[in-house]
Scaffold this active site. Structure first.
Site, short mmCIF file in Angstrom:
data_model
loop_
_atom_site.label_atom_id
_atom_site.label_comp_id
_atom_site.label_asym_id
_atom_site.label_seq_id
_atom_site.Cartn_x
_atom_site.Cartn_y
_atom_site.Cartn_z
N PRO A 179 43.95 27.83 33.74
CA PRO A 179 42.52 27.70 34.03
C PRO A 179 41.83 29.03 33.76
CG PRO A 179 43.78 27.96 36.07
CD PRO A 179 44.78 27.86 34.95
N CYS A 239 42.20 33.60 42.93
CA CYS A 239 41.09 34.31 42.29
C CYS A 239 40.79 35.62 43.02
CB CYS A 239 39.84 33.43 42.24
SG CYS A 239 38.45 34.28 41.46
N GLY A 242 51.79 34.76 33.48
CA GLY A 242 51.56 36.20 33.42
C GLY A 242 52.32 36.83 32.28
N ASP A 243 51.58 37.34 31.30
CA ASP A 243 52.18 38.04 30.16
C ASP A 243 52.99 37.15 29.23
OD1 ASP A 243 51.01 40.25 31.25
OD2 ASP A 243 52.87 41.12 32.03
N ARG A 250 45.35 34.40 28.62
CA ARG A 250 44.62 35.26 27.69
C ARG A 250 45.12 35.18 26.26
NH1 ARG A 250 45.42 40.39 31.19
NH2 ARG A 250 47.30 39.16 31.61
#
Ligand code: FMN
Length: 331
Positions: A17, A102, A206-207, A230
């Site tokens: 998300p 968040c 993550g990563d 990302r």
């Protein structure tokens, strides 16, 4: 194939998300690349309950993109349960996810997002309340903790599972870390171990920046699936390349500049259709920069895209990159 509650997920690659990014325009694009499960942007429970028009517009799901997890945020179990019941009654979401990670102060001020990480007991009550209010699976997206002094991820995983949660996505950073430092995959493995006795699947996050990293995360942590955030910005190909790598061990080539610009046109088109030309083009500015990232000699085009006001301008600027690039190559 794996499942969240009774929802079948066809592969182990999940789109994270991302507020301001994973709206229906981007989700349609990513689905074409074969994501197994797709998360929406986070949606305010209060916005739903107050029937805020912009909030309700965020609830539209294209049947083509399913299975979809619709993410809610809020700071109170009762209002989240009422919002979840609304989502169940009026949307095609397969899964209702709750944001427990968040880090934004304006969200934490509402007791929402990462604030939940400070209190596994509250989280247990939350999952009890919401999962009894709806039939669809209710899931959690957490970080490891508020900061290094408040790391309750094992207790949180147990609270979510015992409360009736159907899956846990864990971003291997604390709230204090924001997006800095490396994600802690060993901690992600401990969340998986904590949830395993309950039969609750865990999604590691993550990563994961490449198909190889996805494979490594699966091997090192034992999670059921990987979540990519990302690395998919301006690069939805990573989804397909990862699905393919996990299936075959093969590494497909990166997209060409032409493919990237073509996808940017498509994304622009989808955004303008969704939000109208003025807002759609403004939103496209950041995506244009992401699509152009890493492309040779794109700095000036990237900058010009930040000033585009109309779809025609944006298209001409992006097309300009290809012609300028072709000129460079032919020289
Ligand atoms: C622009 C942006 C918006 C985000 N919005 C949300 C959100 O609405 N809900 C959420 O749970 N996480 C959100 N995140 C966090 C991501 O889902 C993910 O946990 C984080 O980026 C780490 O994964 P990555 O290393 O693959 O990017 C956001 C991240 C970014 C970069």
């Amino acid at each position: 194939m794996w499942t969240v509650g009774d929802v079948l997920i066809p592969n182990r690659v999940v789109l994270a998300p991302m507020a301001g990014v994973t709206n229906i325009a981007f989700r349609r694009i990513v689905k074409r690349f074969g994501a197994g499960l797709i998360y929406t942007e986070m949606v305010s429970d209060q916005g739903i309950l107050m029937q805020n028009k912009r909030t309700l517009a965020m609830l539209t799901i294209d049947p083509e993109e399913r299975p979809v997890a619709l993410q809610l945020f809020g700071g109170d179990a009762e209002t989240l349960a009422r919002a979840a019941a609304y989502v169940e009654a009026y949307t095609d979401a397969d899964i209702i996810d709750i944001n427990l990670g968040c880090p934004a102060p304006k969200i934490n001020k509402l007791d929402a997002g990462a604030k939940w990480l400070l209190s596994p007991e509250r989280v247990y009550d939350l999952y009890r309340t919401v999962s009894t209010a709806v039939h669809r699976p209710v899931t959690a997206k957490i970080r490891l903790g508020w900061d290094d002094d408040h790391l309750y991820y094992v207790e949180l995983a147990q609270a979510i599972a015992e409360g009736g949660g159907a899956a846990i996505a864990v971003h291997g950073r604390t709230r204090a870390q924001m997006y800095e430092g490396r994600a802690d995959w060993e901690a992600i493995a401990r969340v998986k171990a904590a949830a395993a006795p309950y039969g609750v699947p865990v999604i590691g996050n993550g990563d994961v920046t490449s198909p190889e990293a996805a494979r490594r995360m699966l091997e090192e942590t034992g999670v059921d699936a990987v979540m990519i955030g990302r690395a998919a910005l301006g690069n939805p190909w990573i989804i397909y390349r990862t699905v393919h790598h996990l299936r075959t061990g093969e590494l497909l080539p990166e997209p060409t500049p032409e493919e990237k610009i073509d996808m940017a046109f498509r994304h622009l088109d989808e955004l303008v259709r969704l939000k109208g030309e003025r807002v759609g083009v403004r939103e496209m500015r950041k995506h244009a920069a992401w699509y152009l990232k890493g492309l040779r000699g794109a700095a000036a085009v990237k900058e010009a895209a930040q000033r585009a006001e109309t779809a025609a301008e944006m298209t001409a600027i992006l097309r300009g990159y290809l012609t300028a690039d072709a000129a460079l190559v032919s020289r």
